[in-house]
Design an enzyme around this catalytic site. Structure first.
Site, PDB file in Angstrom:
ATOM      1  N   PRO A 249      52.631  44.878  36.581  1.00 12.84           N
ATOM      2  CA  PRO A 249      51.948  45.147  37.861  1.00 12.84           C
ATOM      3  C   PRO A 249      52.191  43.996  38.832  1.00 12.84           C
ATOM      4  O   PRO A 249      51.643  42.907  38.697  1.00 12.84           O
ATOM      5  CB  PRO A 249      50.472  45.239  37.454  1.00 12.84           C
ATOM      6  CG  PRO A 249      50.375  44.457  36.191  1.00 12.84           C
ATOM      7  CD  PRO A 249      51.687  44.582  35.492  1.00 12.84           C
ATOM      8  N   VAL A 251      52.112  41.792  42.223  1.00 16.36           N
ATOM      9  CA  VAL A 251      51.317  41.448  43.398  1.00 16.36           C
ATOM     10  C   VAL A 251      52.115  40.416  44.174  1.00 16.36           C
ATOM     11  O   VAL A 251      52.705  39.507  43.583  1.00 16.36           O
ATOM     12  CB  VAL A 251      49.948  40.864  43.003  1.00 16.36           C
ATOM     13  CG1 VAL A 251      49.204  40.366  44.241  1.00 16.36           C
ATOM     14  CG2 VAL A 251      49.111  41.903  42.274  1.00 16.36           C
ATOM     15  N   ASP A 423      52.918  38.630  38.057  1.00 10.79           N
ATOM     16  CA  ASP A 423      52.468  39.658  37.114  1.00 10.79           C
ATOM     17  C   ASP A 423      50.955  39.546  36.987  1.00 10.79           C
ATOM     18  O   ASP A 423      50.435  38.573  36.433  1.00 10.79           O
ATOM     19  CB  ASP A 423      53.156  39.434  35.765  1.00 10.79           C
ATOM     20  CG  ASP A 423      52.846  40.528  34.753  1.00 10.79           C
ATOM     21  OD1 ASP A 423      51.849  41.253  34.931  1.00 10.79           O
ATOM     22  OD2 ASP A 423      53.595  40.639  33.759  1.00 10.79           O
ATOM     23  N   HIS A 424      50.242  40.562  37.474  1.00 14.06           N
ATOM     24  CA  HIS A 424      48.780  40.479  37.527  1.00 14.06           C
ATOM     25  C   HIS A 424      48.136  40.551  36.149  1.00 14.06           C
ATOM     26  O   HIS A 424      46.928  40.308  36.002  1.00 14.06           O
ATOM     27  CB  HIS A 424      48.214  41.575  38.437  1.00 14.06           C
ATOM     28  CG  HIS A 424      46.991  41.166  39.187  1.00 14.06           C
ATOM     29  ND1 HIS A 424      45.828  40.768  38.573  1.00 14.06           N
ATOM     30  CD2 HIS A 424      46.738  41.073  40.523  1.00 14.06           C
ATOM     31  CE1 HIS A 424      44.914  40.464  39.476  1.00 14.06           C
ATOM     32  NE2 HIS A 424      45.451  40.634  40.682  1.00 14.06           N
ATOM     33  N   ARG A 425      48.901  40.863  35.112  1.00 15.56           N
ATOM     34  CA  ARG A 425      48.345  40.812  33.756  1.00 15.56           C
ATOM     35  C   ARG A 425      48.110  39.372  33.312  1.00 15.56           C
ATOM     36  O   ARG A 425      47.274  39.099  32.443  1.00 15.56           O
ATOM     37  CB  ARG A 425      49.298  41.494  32.774  1.00 15.56           C
ATOM     38  CG  ARG A 425      49.510  42.975  33.010  1.00 15.56           C
ATOM     39  CD  ARG A 425      50.594  43.533  32.117  1.00 15.56           C
ATOM     40  NE  ARG A 425      51.886  42.896  32.353  1.00 15.56           N
ATOM     41  CZ  ARG A 425      53.011  43.246  31.730  1.00 15.56           C
ATOM     42  NH1 ARG A 425      52.973  44.237  30.838  1.00 15.56           N
ATOM     43  NH2 ARG A 425      54.140  42.628  31.993  1.00 15.56           N
TER      44      ARG A 425
END
Length: 453
Positions: A249, A251, A423-425
């Site tokens: 994901p 951002v 990576d928003h994780r």
């Protein structure tokens, strides 16, 4: 003895490569470790050495042809003996086809050491040698409609042992002629050959280029559409970018920065004796700022495995480089441990090798965070896609004069736009903002790099 050299896995776990350029032709004498061919893998152009000493019997793949790992690409006629010299050749040759005497059945193949500098996929499958059959006659192949095409039995790509490299009808043309046609955009299948057995010659290709465009053509500059095969670096990049974009994901955050002091620092560094023989550009200080920022915020220099987050306490700094063969991202190993002159030298050498297509496989793997300098193309910024296996990438836009408020007064300053994708994780908005803020602060005031390093 007639020996065949199979395309090796060059230590990258790849399954295929494109023949870029042959350095030898049939009839040439070759020595052990002499460069015989350049191949393009999904990551770089690699020169392959010859494992034998002898005379080139046949080239079994054309320039521009994509070949599977393990397929024979060249046959070399060597001496008849099996003395110490031959044993040495076998040690260098690696996972090759067995030695074959003219007209003789191949001997049972045994495992040998690999060609120096290359690995072998342990899961690679091996084909059994084909045996001639006498059960039924082979039906005759229809005569080609034009002399520019030939059946597989007449193709120059057919090995000396009689096994066709493919069942497709191929145009008769030597590798240099094929390369010339490819460079000029000439379709060989549309030509009538004037050479022996209807083969296409260099003169045929040049004549096709000189021919006027037919009156019925809609355009004056040639075909209205062009088709380029997706292979090599471009194919691998496309697959990696799709996998990255739809698995992590993304951002992206943006920050405009006054880099007037950075540009002044670059000017002053160029006058120092330590930088006399290296290229000093704004990218050097951007790289140093990013390295310093991720040392302050280690979670941005990590990878996601699905089960755990792996934080890297070293920085292998990737630099996205646009080349004629597509985008590649070589990286400077342990960039965080280098002095500023050392980092400048490493960046310059790496980008030079990348543009020349000479990066080694090890330089294209193991990166931890990446910079992409889109400013060199005259744009302000972009939304970069993460390099697979990394959780952050910084895009740097062009540096240009802009109105800026300094101490309450309007002034013209050197300004750039930074864009950080993450990576928003692994990296949440707060951490991503801290990293981007720190990079911007160091570019506004390069002395902060000394204080924070």
């Amino acid at each position: 003895m007639l020996r065949e050299f199979r395309l090796p896995d060059v230590g990258e776990g790849l399954t295929e490569a494109e023949i870029v350029r042959w350095h030898v032709t049939p009839g040439d004498s070759v020595k052990i470790n002499q460069t015989i061919v350049e191949i393009e893998t999904a990551k770089a152009v690699v020169e392959l050495p010859c494992p034998y000493e002898g005379t080139v019997s046949a080239l079994m793949a054309d320039e521009g042809q994509t070949v599977d790992v393990g397929s024979p690409i060249i046959s070399v006629r060597t001496g008849d003996g099996e003395g110490p010299a031959d044993a040495g050749r076998e040690a260098l040759a690696g996972d090759l086809v067995p030695d074959v005497a003219d007209g003789a059945e191949p001997k049972k193949e045994k495992r040998r050491p690999v060609l120096v500098g290359y690995g072998v996929k342990t899961s690679a499958t091996r084909r059994r040698p084909r045996k001639p059959t006498s059960s039924a006659p082979v039906p005759a192949t229809p005569t080609p409609a034009t002399p520019s095409a030939a059946t597989p039995s007449a193709s120059p790509s057919v090995p000396a042992n009689g096994h066709a490299a493919s069942a497709r009808v191929r145009v008769l043309a030597k590798p240099p002629v094929r390369k010339l046609a490819r460079d000029l955009g000439v379709d060989l299948t549309a030509l009538t050959g004037s050479g022996p057995q209807g083969s296409i010659t260099r003169a045929d290709v040049e004549a096709a280029m000189a021919a006027p465009v037919p009156a019925t053509s809609v355009t004056t500059g040639g075909a209205r559409e062009e088709y380029f095969p997706v292979r090599g670096v471009r194919k691998a990049t496309a697959q990696a970018m799709v996998a990255s974009a739809f698995s992590a994901p993304h951002v992206t955050e943006w920050l405009q920065v006054d880099v007037t002091e950075t540009m002044e620092a670059v000017r002053r560094l160029r006058t120092l004796p330590e930088f006399a023989e290296v290229k000093v550009s704004p990218l050097l200080l951007v790289a140093k700022a990013l390295i310093t920022a991720v040392k302050r915020h280690p979670m941005a220099n990590a990878s996601w495995t699905g089960e755990e987050i792996v934080v890297k306490h070293y920085v292998n700094l990737g630099i996205a480089a646009a080349t004629d063969r597509g985008l590649i991202v070589p990286n400077v190993k342990d960039a965080d441990a280098m002095s500023l002159p050392g980092l400048a030298r490493a960046l310059g050498e790496l980008t030079e090798r990348a543009r020349a297509g000479k990066c080694q496989p090890a330089e294209l793997t193991g990166g931890t965070i990446t910079i992409t300098n889109v400013g060199v193309f005259g744009v302000d910024a972009g939304t970069p896609i993460l390099n697979p296996g990394e959780v952050a990438i910084l895009a740097v836009g062009q540096i240009r004069d802009m109105p800026w408020v300094v101490d309450g007064q309007l002034a013209v300053r050197k300004v750039t736009t930074l864009a950080l994708s993450f990576d928003h994780r692994v990296v949440d908005g707060e951490l991503g903002s801290y990293v981007l803020r720190d990079v911007g602060a160091m570019l506004e005031d390069p002395l902060r790099m000394l204080a924070w390093s």
